[in-house]
Design a protein around this motif. Structure first.
Motif, mmCIF file in Angstrom:
data_model
loop_
_atom_site.group_PDB
_atom_site.id
_atom_site.type_symbol
_atom_site.label_atom_id
_atom_site.label_comp_id
_atom_site.label_asym_id
_atom_site.label_seq_id
_atom_site.Cartn_x
_atom_site.Cartn_y
_atom_site.Cartn_z
ATOM 1 N N ARG A 421 30.897 36.591 32.660
ATOM 2 C CA ARG A 421 31.305 36.592 34.244
ATOM 3 C C ARG A 421 32.567 36.182 34.287
ATOM 4 O O ARG A 421 32.625 35.630 35.674
ATOM 5 C CB ARG A 421 30.100 35.949 35.011
ATOM 6 N N ASN A 422 33.548 35.528 33.778
ATOM 7 C CA ASN A 422 35.493 34.557 33.731
ATOM 8 C C ASN A 422 36.046 35.378 34.629
ATOM 9 O O ASN A 422 35.467 37.265 33.844
ATOM 10 C CB ASN A 422 35.571 34.406 32.175
ATOM 11 N N GLN A 423 36.662 35.324 35.657
ATOM 12 C CA GLN A 423 37.754 35.866 35.938
ATOM 13 C C GLN A 423 39.277 36.104 35.468
ATOM 14 O O GLN A 423 39.122 34.949 34.344
ATOM 15 C CB GLN A 423 37.818 34.781 37.418
ATOM 16 N N THR A 492 35.271 42.464 30.716
ATOM 17 C CA THR A 492 34.277 42.320 32.320
ATOM 18 C C THR A 492 35.883 42.110 32.655
ATOM 19 O O THR A 492 35.512 42.012 34.126
ATOM 20 C CB THR A 492 34.092 40.594 30.945
ATOM 21 N N ILE A 493 36.788 41.166 32.356
ATOM 22 C CA ILE A 493 37.368 40.980 34.003
ATOM 23 C C ILE A 493 38.110 42.052 34.532
ATOM 24 O O ILE A 493 38.625 41.969 35.624
ATOM 25 C CB ILE A 493 39.289 40.438 33.646
ATOM 26 N N ILE A 496 35.505 43.053 36.542
ATOM 27 C CA ILE A 496 35.538 41.688 38.107
ATOM 28 C C ILE A 496 36.671 42.716 38.996
ATOM 29 O O ILE A 496 36.571 42.939 40.396
ATOM 30 C CB ILE A 496 35.368 40.671 37.815
ATOM 31 N N GLU A 497 38.110 42.865 38.595
ATOM 32 C CA GLU A 497 39.072 43.043 39.205
ATOM 33 C C GLU A 497 38.865 44.823 39.838
ATOM 34 O O GLU A 497 38.717 45.046 41.754
ATOM 35 C CB GLU A 497 40.070 43.241 38.640
ATOM 36 N N SER A 499 36.195 45.336 40.981
ATOM 37 C CA SER A 499 34.444 45.603 41.743
ATOM 38 C C SER A 499 34.799 45.205 43.185
ATOM 39 O O SER A 499 34.379 44.723 44.030
ATOM 40 C CB SER A 499 33.514 44.830 41.425
ATOM 41 N N ASN A 500 36.329 44.209 44.004
ATOM 42 C CA ASN A 500 37.050 43.564 44.606
ATOM 43 C C ASN A 500 37.121 44.725 45.744
ATOM 44 O O ASN A 500 37.822 45.830 45.878
ATOM 45 C CB ASN A 500 39.060 43.684 44.375
ATOM 46 N N GLU A 528 22.064 47.608 38.279
ATOM 47 C CA GLU A 528 22.661 46.582 37.544
ATOM 48 C C GLU A 528 21.363 45.292 37.143
ATOM 49 O O GLU A 528 20.988 44.945 35.704
ATOM 50 C CB GLU A 528 22.967 44.960 38.389
ATOM 51 N N LEU A 539 26.953 44.478 34.663
ATOM 52 C CA LEU A 539 28.604 44.895 35.995
ATOM 53 C C LEU A 539 29.060 45.859 35.375
ATOM 54 O O LEU A 539 29.416 47.135 36.367
ATOM 55 C CB LEU A 539 28.911 43.443 34.634
ATOM 56 N N VAL A 543 29.175 48.087 39.238
ATOM 57 C CA VAL A 543 30.902 49.061 39.344
ATOM 58 C C VAL A 543 30.814 50.121 39.247
ATOM 59 O O VAL A 543 31.768 50.823 40.220
ATOM 60 C CB VAL A 543 32.303 48.548 38.107
#
Length: 723
Positions: A421-423, A492-493, A496-497, A499-500, A528, A539, A543
């Motif tokens: 989950r790391n940004q 993963t990063i 997360i981007e 999913s913004n 999920e 994740l 997304v």
């Protein structure tokens, strides 16, 4: 498609060729060999006997100095003196011998007296003059005494001494015997080596001289007997001597020239002993030494074997992505090793501790983010092995174990700190954590080595540790976009981007098809939770759901969730046209995602989430209107779901739409609906090409049911306010 991606795809095609795989392994082997070659190549010294050393020379290996060891053993053997033992039986034998001499004198006197009485008695019986019978002379008695003694005694003891004993009575002889035997026993109980016999005789003589209980003649005879009795009683024992010498030899520890040991200081004269040690450790015969290269080759082969069994054995022939990942794995590893070699070259400028600045966690974090944790662990081990060889403080063939520990600790810190989950900004936080672990590790190594450093030296070590941790994070952040873009990696990063909500495509869905947007969010929640329940990538599923219906933005009002306060346009067009519009949203979405250079995994979700399923509503509507209708024409073009994530998204998509169509759904209705949808997809063969098991499908069913029950829970009805 970018230039990097085109190049990557071309390389992927080559990767399917066995020859290219071999070339890739040979390439990494060559990189390892040439980066480690200079650190194992024996140092070539131009050292002449009796010359002055122009540098400090250390031993590159640990080797036994057999010549010095044998010399030390010989010295230890020579230091062991001969072993002598005292024979206690000799003392008793000599005492018994002297006692028997005194007893023999008494016996002779008794025999002579008895014989004389018998002769006198016989003379009386024969009326002869008994006075005419004379007692034997002293000489005669001595001769009788000699007959009772051995030749050794008669030869050693003078007749004078024997004559001196004959006249005395048995009581006097008994006293003399006791005194003499006691003196002999006292002296013979001590050690009497061969060169001390005369001194021992003198001691027994002195003991007897001071005794006042004997007459002069008897004392003189006792002294002669005492001196005669004293002989050597300590003898050389060859067996015991050899045992002692062997023990001394065995106790000698082998003399070794230790790795890193200083053989000669700068400016020191090269003596014969130093020259011999230099030759012993191979510094004078480096041209003919191939053992270091054999050892290096074995290490490289071991690394390549580990890479082979861990990488290509895990690659599925159907999945090009895995091949792409491992190509990236080799690239990251090669670049890191070259960077390590570059830093290690500064050792020749006397920066022996420069290795601690090496960003050991960079490759580990890149592999952890882009691939998986196990691959990151493998990279840590490989880098630790290379680091121990490269940062060997300029001593060829040695190992810097401390540096290996440092790299392992730093790599493990980077692996354990990062999570799925790391940004991207959390990588920098990982750098601070790695710096802290680096400081602790360096201090532990210094204290274990019992090093004596000042505050300045400790400050330098701590600074190097901090730079290593921070640079690992900075380089990871710097390299990550290039690797993600060049290899099309969906990290993963990156997820997360994507999913913004401010992403252009997500804003496009929200503004042009708001109903589809909210539907996608609901499907994302369902997918999920189901993916995480079976160990799939939750994740990615979330997304992917956000974008799976992006194709509906082309004709948003033709989809029911976007038809707010308006009629249904499908009521005014034939079923075949409606079918084409609905089916097109999958292909339209895939094309739009490719246009925006979205990752392949996201494109696959948009293209595959309906698989080749039948568009039942318009199929049956067309049949009702009559005419020849083929079911094949009313199916999505596919392909079918290729991964577990896509399959679950397809199920969640259908389930969410079906449940939403129900008015106040009950628990039983939700369970029945989910079960029917999964059963229908199984019977239709939509799950044939993914690796979902029946057990996992049951888990998915339960998870979807629990999630939907939480969404569509019952609520109280608020009363209407009345005036």
């Amino acid at each position: 498609m970018s230039v990097w991606q085109r190049m990557s795809n071309n390389v992927i095609k080559l990767m399917n060729i066995t020859l290219f795989k071999i070339i890739l392994f040979v390439l990494i082997g060559v990189i390892l060999f040439f980066t480690l070659y200079g650190n194992v190549k024996p140092e070539k010294l131009n050292v002449q006997l009796f010359s002055v050393a122009d540098q400090t020379i250390r031993s590159p290996i640990t080797v036994e100095d057999k010549e010095s060891t044998e010399k030390k053993k010989e010295e230890a053997k020579n230091q062991v003196q001969d072993v002598y033992v005292v024979n206690k039986e000799i003392a008793q034998n000599r005492v018994d011998l002297i006692s028997s001499i005194f007893d023999s004198v008494t016996e002779v006197n008794n025999e002579v007296e008895k014989e004389l009485e018998e002769k006198k008695k016989k003379a009386e019986e024969e009326d002869k003059d008994k006075d005419s019978i004379k007692e034997p002379s002293v000489d005669e008695k001595v001769e009788l005494l000699k007959g009772k003694l051995t030749n050794e005694v008669t030869n050693e003891i003078m007749d004078r001494s024997l004559k001196s004993l004959i006249p005395y009575s048995e009581d006097q002889l008994e006293i003399a015997k006791d005194i003499t035997v006691t003196a002999i026993h006292t002296v013979m109980n001590g050690k009497i080596p061969s060169d001390e016999v005369e001194n021992a005789k003198k001691r027994v003589e002195d003991i007897l001289k001071v005794n006042d209980g004997l007459t002069s003649d008897l004392k003189s005879a006792s002294i002669d007997l005492g001196r005669f009795a004293i002989i050597q009683n300590e003898f050389y024992d060859p067996t015991a001597t050899e045992e002692m010498r062997q023990q001394a030899v065995d106790s000698v520890e082998p003399i070794r020239v230790l790795q890193g040991q200083v053989l000669v200081e700068e400016g020191q004269l090269i003596s014969r002993e130093i020259h011999r040690q230099l030759e012993l450790v191979g510094l004078l015969d480096s041209d003919n030494s191939i053992q270091p290269f054999i050892g290096l080759g074995l290490i490289i082969l071991s690394i390549l074997a580990a890479l082979y069994f861990y990488t290509f054995k895990r690659i599925s022939k159907e999945k090009e992505k895995n091949i792409q990942f491992y190509l990236m794995f080799f690239l990251v590893l090669s670049v890191t090793i070259v960077l390590m070699k570059t830093i290690s070259m500064f050792q020749q400028f006397e920066y022996t501790e420069i290795g601690y600045i090496f960003p050991a966690a960079m490759a580990v974090m890149l592999i952890k983010i882009l691939m998986e944790e196990k691959s990151a662990m493998l990279v840590t081990i490989i880098l630790a092995i290379c680091g121990m060889i490269m940062f060997n403080e300029g001593v060829a063939g040695t190992f810097n174990v401390g540096m290996g520990i440092y790299i392992i600790a730093s790599g493990l810190a980077g692996t354990l700190f990062l999570n799925k989950r790391n940004q991207r900004n959390n990588i920098l936080y990982a750098g601070f954590f790695i710096s802290f672990i680096n400081i602790v590790t360096i201090l532990a190594i210094l204290y274990l080595q019992n090093g004596h450093y000042g505050a300045k030296e400790y400050g330098v070590f701590i600074l190097l540790a901090i730079i290593s941790g921070i640079s690992s994070a900075v380089l990871t952040i710097g390299f990550l976009p290039f690797l993600e873009t060049g290899f099309g990696v969906l990290s993963t990063i990156k997820l997360i981007e994507l999913s913004n909500p401010n992403h252009p495509l997500l804003r496009k869905i929200l503004t042009e098809a708001p109903g589809t947007y909210h539907h996608s969010v609901m499907v994302a929640n369902l997918a999920e939770s189901a993916c995480e329940a079976i160990g799939a990538n939750g994740l990615l599923a979330r997304v992917g759901c956000y974008y799976h219906d992006i194709g509906k933005t082309k004709r948003p009002h033709f989809f029911i969730e976007n038809q707010m306060n308006m009629g249904n346009p499908h009521d005014r067009i034939p079923p075949q046209a409606s079918k084409n519009i609905i089916i097109a949203h999958a292909t339209d979405g895939a094309e739009l995602l490719r246009k925006y250079k979205m990752p392949k995994e996201i494109v696959d979700i948009a293209e595959q989430h309906h698989g080749t399923s039948l568009l039942k509503y318009f199929y049956y509507k067309a049949r009702e209107k009559g005419g020849e209708v083929k079911a094949h024409d009313y199916r999505y073009p596919g392909p079918k779901a290729q991964t577990r994530e896509v399959a679950i998204i397809g199920i969640a998509d259908s389930v969410e739409a079906a449940v939403r169509s129900l008015n106040a759904p009950t628990t039983d209705q939700i369970d029945s609906l989910i079960k029917n949808i999964i059963s229908d997809r199984l019977q239709d063969g939509q799950l044939d090409e993914c690796d979902l098991t029946l057990k996992e499908l049951e888990i998915v069913r339960n998870t979807l049911s629990e999630t939907l029950k939480g969404i569509f829970h019952s609520r109280i009805e608020y009363p209407e306010m009345k005036k």
